[in-house]
Design a protein around this motif. Structure first.
Motif, PDB file in Angstrom:
ATOM      1  N   MET A  12      70.092 -90.895 161.530  1.00  0.00           N
ATOM      2  CA  MET A  12      68.925 -90.564 160.749  1.00  0.00           C
ATOM      3  C   MET A  12      67.653 -91.108 161.379  1.00  0.00           C
ATOM      4  N   THR A  13      67.758 -92.246 162.027  1.00  0.00           N
ATOM      5  CA  THR A  13      66.600 -92.810 162.710  1.00  0.00           C
ATOM      6  C   THR A  13      66.149 -91.887 163.814  1.00  0.00           C
ATOM      7  N   TRP A  38      56.257 -83.613 156.649  1.00  0.00           N
ATOM      8  CA  TRP A  38      57.461 -82.958 157.166  1.00  0.00           C
ATOM      9  C   TRP A  38      58.553 -82.992 156.115  1.00  0.00           C
ATOM     10  N   GLU A  39      59.360 -81.939 156.090  1.00  0.00           N
ATOM     11  CA  GLU A  39      60.508 -81.904 155.181  1.00  0.00           C
ATOM     12  C   GLU A  39      61.785 -81.801 156.001  1.00  0.00           C
ATOM     13  N   GLU A  40      62.724 -82.688 155.697  1.00  0.00           N
ATOM     14  CA  GLU A  40      63.982 -82.759 156.431  1.00  0.00           C
ATOM     15  C   GLU A  40      65.153 -82.379 155.520  1.00  0.00           C
ATOM     16  N   THR A  41      66.012 -81.525 156.021  1.00  0.00           N
ATOM     17  CA  THR A  41      67.247 -81.179 155.318  1.00  0.00           C
ATOM     18  C   THR A  41      68.404 -81.777 156.093  1.00  0.00           C
ATOM     19  N   ARG A  42      69.174 -82.625 155.429  1.00  0.00           N
ATOM     20  CA  ARG A  42      70.236 -83.365 156.099  1.00  0.00           C
ATOM     21  C   ARG A  42      71.611 -82.957 155.592  1.00  0.00           C
ATOM     22  N   SER A  43      72.567 -82.976 156.491  1.00  0.00           N
ATOM     23  CA  SER A  43      73.947 -82.654 156.136  1.00  0.00           C
ATOM     24  C   SER A  43      74.880 -83.612 156.875  1.00  0.00           C
ATOM     25  N   ALA A  72      59.284 -90.925 138.671  1.00  0.00           N
ATOM     26  CA  ALA A  72      58.086 -90.519 139.417  1.00  0.00           C
ATOM     27  C   ALA A  72      57.944 -91.346 140.688  1.00  0.00           C
ATOM     28  N   GLN A  73      58.313 -92.629 140.617  1.00  0.00           N
ATOM     29  CA  GLN A  73      58.224 -93.496 141.781  1.00  0.00           C
ATOM     30  C   GLN A  73      59.210 -93.062 142.861  1.00  0.00           C
ATOM     31  N   MET A  74      60.403 -92.641 142.483  1.00  0.00           N
ATOM     32  CA  MET A  74      61.387 -92.159 143.442  1.00  0.00           C
ATOM     33  C   MET A  74      60.905 -90.874 144.114  1.00  0.00           C
ATOM     34  N   GLN A  75      60.278 -90.008 143.347  1.00  0.00           N
ATOM     35  CA  GLN A  75      59.749 -88.767 143.913  1.00  0.00           C
ATOM     36  C   GLN A  75      58.599 -89.066 144.873  1.00  0.00           C
ATOM     37  N   LYS A  76      57.803 -90.070 144.526  1.00  0.00           N
ATOM     38  CA  LYS A  76      56.679 -90.466 145.377  1.00  0.00           C
ATOM     39  C   LYS A  76      57.163 -91.008 146.715  1.00  0.00           C
ATOM     40  N   SER A  77      58.355 -91.632 146.722  1.00  0.00           N
ATOM     41  CA  SER A  77      58.890 -92.210 147.953  1.00  0.00           C
ATOM     42  C   SER A  77      59.336 -91.141 148.938  1.00  0.00           C
ATOM     43  N   GLY A  78      59.431 -89.887 148.480  1.00  0.00           N
ATOM     44  CA  GLY A  78      59.832 -88.800 149.371  1.00  0.00           C
ATOM     45  C   GLY A  78      61.307 -88.479 149.287  1.00  0.00           C
ATOM     46  N   ARG A  79      62.071 -89.204 148.450  1.00  0.00           N
ATOM     47  CA  ARG A  79      63.496 -88.929 148.300  1.00  0.00           C
ATOM     48  C   ARG A  79      63.671 -87.844 147.259  1.00  0.00           C
ATOM     49  N   THR A  84      67.748 -83.563 150.981  1.00  0.00           N
ATOM     50  CA  THR A  84      66.391 -83.228 151.406  1.00  0.00           C
ATOM     51  C   THR A  84      65.473 -84.431 151.231  1.00  0.00           C
ATOM     52  N   ALA A  85      64.613 -84.658 152.209  1.00  0.00           N
ATOM     53  CA  ALA A  85      63.660 -85.765 152.141  1.00  0.00           C
ATOM     54  C   ALA A  85      62.366 -85.355 152.821  1.00  0.00           C
ATOM     55  N   GLN A  86      61.297 -86.024 152.450  1.00  0.00           N
ATOM     56  CA  GLN A  86      60.007 -85.768 153.068  1.00  0.00           C
ATOM     57  C   GLN A  86      59.533 -87.019 153.806  1.00  0.00           C
ATOM     58  N   SER A  87      58.800 -86.813 154.876  1.00  0.00           N
ATOM     59  CA  SER A  87      58.246 -87.927 155.633  1.00  0.00           C
ATOM     60  C   SER A  87      56.861 -87.546 156.118  1.00  0.00           C
ATOM     61  N   CYS A  88      56.065 -88.559 156.452  1.00  0.00           N
ATOM     62  CA  CYS A  88      54.703 -88.317 156.896  1.00  0.00           C
ATOM     63  C   CYS A  88      54.527 -88.836 158.317  1.00  0.00           C
ATOM     64  N   LEU A  89      54.014 -87.990 159.183  1.00  0.00           N
ATOM     65  CA  LEU A  89      53.717 -88.365 160.561  1.00  0.00           C
ATOM     66  C   LEU A  89      52.193 -88.367 160.705  1.00  0.00           C
ATOM     67  N   SER A  90      51.627 -89.538 160.963  1.00  0.00           N
ATOM     68  CA  SER A  90      50.174 -89.656 161.015  1.00  0.00           C
ATOM     69  C   SER A  90      49.622 -89.236 162.377  1.00  0.00           C
ATOM     70  N   ALA A  91      48.325 -88.902 162.389  1.00  0.00           N
ATOM     71  CA  ALA A  91      47.658 -88.540 163.641  1.00  0.00           C
ATOM     72  C   ALA A  91      47.678 -89.729 164.602  1.00  0.00           C
ATOM     73  N   ALA A  92      47.587 -90.939 164.045  1.00  0.00           N
ATOM     74  CA  ALA A  92      47.608 -92.140 164.877  1.00  0.00           C
ATOM     75  C   ALA A  92      48.955 -92.305 165.570  1.00  0.00           C
ATOM     76  N   GLN A  93      50.038 -91.978 164.865  1.00  0.00           N
ATOM     77  CA  GLN A  93      51.373 -92.068 165.459  1.00  0.00           C
ATOM     78  C   GLN A  93      51.535 -91.063 166.593  1.00  0.00           C
ATOM     79  N   VAL A  94      51.004 -89.860 166.389  1.00  0.00           N
ATOM     80  CA  VAL A  94      51.093 -88.830 167.424  1.00  0.00           C
ATOM     81  C   VAL A  94      50.293 -89.258 168.651  1.00  0.00           C
ATOM     82  N   ALA A  95      49.079 -89.786 168.411  1.00  0.00           N
ATOM     83  CA  ALA A  95      48.223 -90.205 169.520  1.00  0.00           C
ATOM     84  C   ALA A  95      48.836 -91.374 170.285  1.00  0.00           C
ATOM     85  N   LYS A  96      49.504 -92.259 169.574  1.00  0.00           N
ATOM     86  CA  LYS A  96      50.109 -93.431 170.208  1.00  0.00           C
ATOM     87  C   LYS A  96      51.285 -93.053 171.091  1.00  0.00           C
TER      88      LYS A  96
END
Length: 199
Positions: A12-13, A38-43, A72-79, A84-96
């Protein structure tokens, strides 16, 4: 069982950070993915049994006991459940880009007892194999591949076999198991909303 958990964590990492596990071919590698949500579908199949479905049923039972605020807190975490899970990739991470040494250290700390061998890697993906030895005598060997289709889509697949002491419900006779793990991710939006970037 611990070796399996470590391998699952490793797989997963190797999601948005999959390029991170690449090589000692260069110190920093460009991250050619679009920043945003980003949205990830895992199996995960263990001897043909769908681990996500089992976990989803357990989550539904747990969610039914939570308050509306806790849900609501669990939904906010992206789980999102259901593999299915959601994650955020920042512009700073891409630039780095990817700091190989930093990521390698994190992976070693999270996957003690596991070794990772890079077969090939570049900005479009990587192929690797991994071996894990559990403290109780269990073992695992797997082969994985990560592909970047374009800046809005990536995928991951890992197939492996192993054994563990004791016989958990998901394992076969004598504790032998076959695992297939897949992740498919696609870019959803430039705005991550309430989902915070993953460190």
């Amino acid at each position: 069982m611990k070796s399996l958990h470590r391998t699952s964590l490793l797989a997963m990492t190797l999601g948005v950070a999959s390029l991170s596990s690449v090589p000692a071919l260069a110190e920093t590698i460009a991250l050619k993915l679009r920043p945003g949500l980003w949205e990830e579908t895992r199996s995960t199949l263990i001897n043909g049994k769908n681990l996500e479905e089992i976990m989803q049923k357990q989550m539904e039972k747990s969610m039914s006991r939570l308050t509306p605020e806790q849900r609501a807190q669990m939904q906010k975490s992206g789980r999102m459940g259901g593999g299915t899970a959601q994650s955020c990739l920042s512009a700073a991470q891409v630039a780095k880009g990817i700091n190989v040494d930093e990521i390698r250290q994190k992976m070693q700390a999270a996957s003690r007892g596991c070794s990772l061998n890079i077969i090939s890697a570049d900005a479009s993906g990587a192929k690797f194999n991994t071996t894990c030895m559990g403290p109780g005598g269990g073992d695992y060997k797997g082969l994985g591949e990560y592909k970047v289709s374009n800046d809005k889509e990536w995928s991951f697949k890992m197939v492996g076999d192993g054994s563990m002491k004791g016989v958990p419900a998901a394992a076969g006779q004598n504790g032998n198991f076959h695992v297939t793990q897949e992740v498919h991710a696609h870019w959803k939006s430039a705005d991550c909303g309430s989902v915070a970037p993953t460190e």
